[in-house]
Design a protein around this motif. Structure first.
Motif, short mmCIF file in Angstrom:
data_model
loop_
_atom_site.label_atom_id
_atom_site.label_comp_id
_atom_site.label_asym_id
_atom_site.label_seq_id
_atom_site.Cartn_x
_atom_site.Cartn_y
_atom_site.Cartn_z
N PRO A 287 13.26 -57.18 15.02
CA PRO A 287 12.64 -57.37 13.70
C PRO A 287 12.42 -56.05 12.95
N THR A 288 12.08 -54.98 13.67
CA THR A 288 11.91 -53.68 13.02
C THR A 288 13.17 -53.30 12.25
N THR A 289 14.30 -53.45 12.91
CA THR A 289 15.58 -53.05 12.33
C THR A 289 15.93 -53.90 11.11
N ILE A 290 15.76 -55.22 11.22
CA ILE A 290 16.20 -56.07 10.10
C ILE A 290 15.25 -55.98 8.91
N ILE A 291 13.94 -55.88 9.15
CA ILE A 291 13.01 -55.78 8.01
C ILE A 291 13.20 -54.44 7.29
N SER A 292 13.50 -53.39 8.04
CA SER A 292 13.78 -52.09 7.42
C SER A 292 15.05 -52.15 6.58
N ALA A 293 16.08 -52.80 7.10
CA ALA A 293 17.33 -52.94 6.37
C ALA A 293 17.13 -53.73 5.08
N LEU A 294 16.39 -54.84 5.16
CA LEU A 294 16.11 -55.65 3.98
C LEU A 294 15.37 -54.83 2.92
N SER A 295 14.41 -54.04 3.37
CA SER A 295 13.61 -53.25 2.44
C SER A 295 14.45 -52.22 1.70
N LEU A 296 15.55 -51.76 2.35
CA LEU A 296 16.45 -50.78 1.73
C LEU A 296 17.61 -51.44 1.01
N THR A 297 17.69 -52.75 1.05
CA THR A 297 18.82 -53.55 0.52
C THR A 297 20.14 -53.15 1.16
N VAL A 298 20.08 -52.66 2.41
CA VAL A 298 21.30 -52.41 3.19
C VAL A 298 21.54 -53.67 4.03
N PRO A 299 22.63 -54.38 3.81
CA PRO A 299 22.85 -55.62 4.57
C PRO A 299 22.94 -55.34 6.08
#
Length: 536
Positions: free
Chosen positions: A92-104
């Motif tokens: 979850p850390t990885t995916i929520i961070s990615a979403l926050s940066l708009t990096v798919p």
């Protein structure tokens, strides 16, 4: 005819990054701090406040320029973060961070073979890969074949000498004092992530899920929970709900349930790396799990394991089954073993629905038809696959490939997969119906069954129903030949002539299924056709 949701309409939501929904929600922020994630095996925990801090550090690690010590990832450069791991609390850390940066990001099945993993990497074109330590060698081999540089591969869980882990990257970010990366702007159609289809009818396709889809999914969950609490007169919770996160996070059911929805709910997610019935039952007892989300194959194993009869499952309040069809017999058996827990089934993607005949006209009430879905939960289509997108997405409607019928009062009844339905002598034959007849044999001779079409019909495109069955303990005592004779007589006595198993019956050691319990009929069909060709 279009059938609309019985739940109240959702409020309007903004063109904004889901970070705002996850971390700037006043209701969520008013809650006292609590344990958000805990590893079922190690006991390692993240409080919600700690998790938020970790997400901010990961955003900086991922998004800061390389000159400042970050990875310099951005959607403008075409970056996509791949995650190849079993369940872990930094998923979850990885995916929520990615979403926050708009990096798919793209979750990759940890069950993948080398061939399958290469297909997933080529299709998604991921530029960075976070891998579980136990899967590193498979990842390196596939990465070499598709041209992904080794220095773009990091460890998400565990340690490998000489290879940087996510924890190493976060430690370096903190040590260097890199200026914080802020959430990046997003619109409703901004690509959030790629989710691979189950591949039941061919190679998996990458589904494009948008930030707007996620807003709608989370708000839908909150609306359903509020309405259920109102109707059932459920008192407000006094402590966080305890969920067991055993469904694979690389599948949409597990990803949404345990990585997305907990961001806006008062819940503790107990993360189990991989499905093991013994581990799950122990975790239920140890952590007093209240909500258990499963797929039919998991429920089937629990029912037949004998573990639940001896376990303390008094904490369980809800058991949910989804992702595949749950036979009534298995459902009834689980309900008895679950004692006070409420067993319920879910079907993904529901807002507005249509039931459509093969000719494209709307089916009548009580008449089977393919389920088409519309609304803001419908995704953007398939990544770099316009042909498949055109076939499945029609004027804003998603063709699910599942056939249902309805009573017109808001209740839908699953019939079968549209693509699995056979045409025999011009009549439709449902593999699911034949499977239920086989499993309904009073002698309890089989524990599992699958039916699919094989060659041999009157014309080149007519497929004949063939069954593959797994013997039960009673069946093994009786012997395979005797069981097949009994099943043939049983189906002939209980099915119309055109539904009979003219493609044959075969005993197998197991029915091939995806990690989420979907039967891979194409695997059985391919094996059969290869044998037929070999004999010619």
């Amino acid at each position: 005819m279009v059938f609309k949701s019985l739940y109240p309409p959702l409020p309007q939501y903004p063109e904004a990054n889901v970070y705002e929904l996850f971390f700037n929600n006043p209701d969520q922020n008013a809650l006292p701090d609590y344990t958000l994630y805990v590893d079922a095996e190690s006991g390692r925990k993240f409080q919600r406040s700690e998790f938020k801090q970790r997400v901010h550090d990961a955003m900086t690690t991922f998004g800061a320029p390389v000159s400042n010590g970050g990875l310099g990832l951005s959607k403008e450069k075409g970056d996509i973060i791949g995650i190849y791991s079993s369940n872990c609390i930094d998923y979850p850390t990885t995916i929520i961070s990615a979403l926050s940066l708009t990096v798919p990001f793209v979750p990759l099945s940890s069950y993948s073979t080398h061939f399958e993993l290469c297909h997933l990497l080529r299709t998604s074109k991921c530029t960075v890969l976070f891998v579980h330590a136990g899967l590193l060698q498979k990842a390196l081999s596939a990465a070499k074949e598709v041209g992904l540089s080794e220095d773009r591969i990091f460890i998400i869980e565990g340690q490998v000498p000489g290879r940087k882990s996510l924890q190493d990257l976060l430690d370096e970010t903190r040590k260097r004092g890199i200026p914080r990366e802020l959430p990046r702007p997003a619109k409703k159609d901004t690509l959030a992530y790629l989710m691979f289809s189950s591949g039941t009818t061919g190679l998996p396709k990458a589904v494009m899920v948008s930030q707007g889809n996620l807003w709608y999914t989370v708000l839908s969950q909150l609306a359903v929970a509020a309405e259920d609490a109102r109707v059932l007169e459920t008192p407000p919770p006094q402590a966080p709900l305890v969920l067991l996160g055993v469904l694979p996070f690389h599948h949409t059911y597990g990803l949404i349930s345990f990585c997305i929805r907990p961001m806006n709910g008062w819940a503790t997610c107990v993360v189990v790396p991989r499905w093991k019935a013994e581990v799950v039952v122990k975790a239920i007892e140890k952590y007093r799990v209240q909500v258990l989300l499963l797929v039919p194959s998991m429920i089937h194993q629990l029912v037949h394991s004998g573990l639940l009869q001896k376990a303390d499952t008094s904490s369980l309040a809800i058991i949910n089954s989804g992702a595949a069809y749950l036979p009534p017999k298995v459902s009834d058996a689980m309900q008895k073993l679950a004692r006070t827990a409420r067993l319920q089934e879910g079907y993904g993607l529901s807002e507005c629905a249509r039931l459509v005949r093969d000719d494209g006209t709307d089916a009548d009430i009580g008449e089977p038809g393919e389920l088409w879905l519309g609304g803001n939960s419908v995704t953007l289509g398939y990544y770099n696959n316009p042909k498949a997108t055109k076939e499945s997405f029609v004027n804003g409607w998603l063709r699910t490939g599942d056939r249902f019928k309805t009573d017109g009062k808001g209740t839908f009844f699953f019939v079968d997969r549209a693509k699995d339905t056979l045409k025999v002598s011009g009549a439709q034959v449902s593999p699911t119906e034949i499977e239920q007849v086989l499993l309904g044999h009073p002698g309890k001779l089989i524990s599992d069954a699958s039916v699919a079409g094989v060659s041999g019909g009157r014309t080149s495109d007519e497929l004949l129903p063939r069954a593959w069955v797994v013997l039960s303990e009673e069946g093994r005592k009786k012997g395979a030949d005797a069981v097949l004779k009994e099943l043939e007589k049983w189906t002939n006595d209980n099915l119309s002539s055109y539904k009979r198993l003219r493609g044959g019956l075969e005993v197998v050691s197991e029915i091939p299924k995806s990690p989420t319990g979907k039967v891979l009929r194409r695997v059985l069909q391919d094996r059969y056709e290869q044998k037929v060709k070999a004999k010619l």
